[in-house]
Scaffold this motif. Structure first.
Motif, PDB file in Angstrom:
ATOM      1  N   SER A 115       1.878   4.875   6.196  1.00  0.00           N
ATOM      2  CA  SER A 115       1.778   6.058   5.302  1.00  0.00           C
ATOM      3  C   SER A 115       2.221   5.268   4.018  1.00  0.00           C
ATOM      4  CB  SER A 115       2.252   7.443   5.606  1.00  0.00           C
ATOM      5  OG  SER A 115       3.848   7.435   5.711  1.00  0.00           O
ATOM      6  N   ASP A 131       0.041   2.755   2.229  1.00  0.00           N
ATOM      7  CA  ASP A 131      -0.999   3.248   1.797  1.00  0.00           C
ATOM      8  C   ASP A 131      -0.904   3.693   0.354  1.00  0.00           C
ATOM      9  OD1 ASP A 131      -2.612   2.558   4.151  1.00  0.00           O
ATOM     10  OD2 ASP A 131      -2.485   4.629   4.863  1.00  0.00           O
ATOM     11  N   VAL A 132       0.210   4.574   0.028  1.00  0.00           N
ATOM     12  CA  VAL A 132       0.392   4.951  -1.121  1.00  0.00           C
ATOM     13  C   VAL A 132       1.022   4.003  -2.145  1.00  0.00           C
ATOM     14  CG1 VAL A 132       0.613   7.283  -0.070  1.00  0.00           C
ATOM     15  CG2 VAL A 132       2.791   5.946  -0.621  1.00  0.00           C
ATOM     16  N   ARG A 136       3.531   1.396  -1.651  1.00  0.00           N
ATOM     17  CA  ARG A 136       4.669   0.672  -1.475  1.00  0.00           C
ATOM     18  C   ARG A 136       4.651  -0.708  -0.942  1.00  0.00           C
ATOM     19  NH1 ARG A 136       9.145   4.433  -0.287  1.00  0.00           N
ATOM     20  NH2 ARG A 136      10.454   2.566  -0.025  1.00  0.00           N
TER      21      ARG A 136
END
Length: 247
Positions: free
Chosen positions: A120, A123-124, A126
């Protein structure tokens, strides 16, 4: 060099250190001994012998020098192989997953949850390096298993002319970064064993190139450029094996 009789005879870190010394000291000394012996053979002359007898003596001396060097190199190479195998055996044993079924299942569950959290973050936006730096042990184990495939999926091979310039991501680089982090976070004994194997991965390619170059000198197949060619090959191997940060 040293003789190894089992994992308890010499620890993995000492084995890695001696492999470093093998390249710096043992192989350099062997090369000098061979060179000195061959020079002595080529320049030998006994005034009491005929030219033909002197030539035979020179050939005998050169052959004996190569035979002795070959035996010495065989011994060093065998000990090198034994030391490298020891390091990997110790590391594999120290970092093996839990053996009990219940314990293994619990570890896999924790790591699956850790991967969901790490993915997660990726996916954003990082970076892999950021995620690795902030990861705990469960997350690092999960990253070692899942991250190479995840990153490969982010680099879809293009179609058409652009495909010629495409290269697949190298998973070795990211796995190495994860394992370095694992070595720092594991219990001391496990971490030391893994770190020794990572250090072996760094030094072994250059050592193997040096051994190969010296083998050509010993068996008489080296050409005039062998020394330079071997040095360049070993240097390139060192550079390729050197630790690099994750992308």
């Amino acid at each position: 060099m040293f003789m190894l009789t089992g994992p308890n005879h010499i620890d993995a870190n000492t084995a890695v250190h001696r492999l470093t010394e093998t390249r710096k000291t043992d192989l350099a000394a062997l090369r000098r001994r061979l060179s000195d012996a061959l020079t002595a053979a080529h320049t030998f002359r006994d005034p009491d012998l005929t030219d033909e007898a002197n030539n035979r003596r020179r050939a005998d001396m050169a052959r004996a020098a190569r035979e002795q060097a070959a035996a010495d190199l065989d011994r060093i190479e065998a000990q090198t192989n034994q030391a490298a195998a020891l390091v990997r055996t110790v590391a594999d044993k120290a970092t093996a997953p839990p053996s009990g079924t219940a314990e293994q299942l619990l570890a896999e569950t924790r790591q699956a949850r850790a991967w969901d959290r790490a993915r997660s973050l990726l996916d954003v936006g990082r970076t892999a390096q950021d995620v690795i730096e902030g990861a705990d042990l469960d997350t690092l184990h999960a990253l070692r298993t899942e991250l190479p495939t995840y990153l490969a999926a982010q680099h879809t091979k293009p179609r058409g002319m652009a495909a010629a310039e495409f290269t697949e991501p190298d998973p070795a680089r990211i796995v190495h970064t994860i394992e370095r982090a694992l070595a720092d976070r594991m219990p001391a004994e496990q971490g030391a064993a893994l770190r020794a194997r990572l250090n072996l991965d760094t030094i072994e390619p250059g050592l193997r190139e040096t051994l190969a170059g010296l083998r050509r000198e010993v068996d008489g197949t080296a050409d005039a450029s062998n020394g330079l060619r071997s040095a360049i090959a070993a240097r390139l191997a060192d550079q390729q094996a050197a630790p690099q940060p994750a992308a």
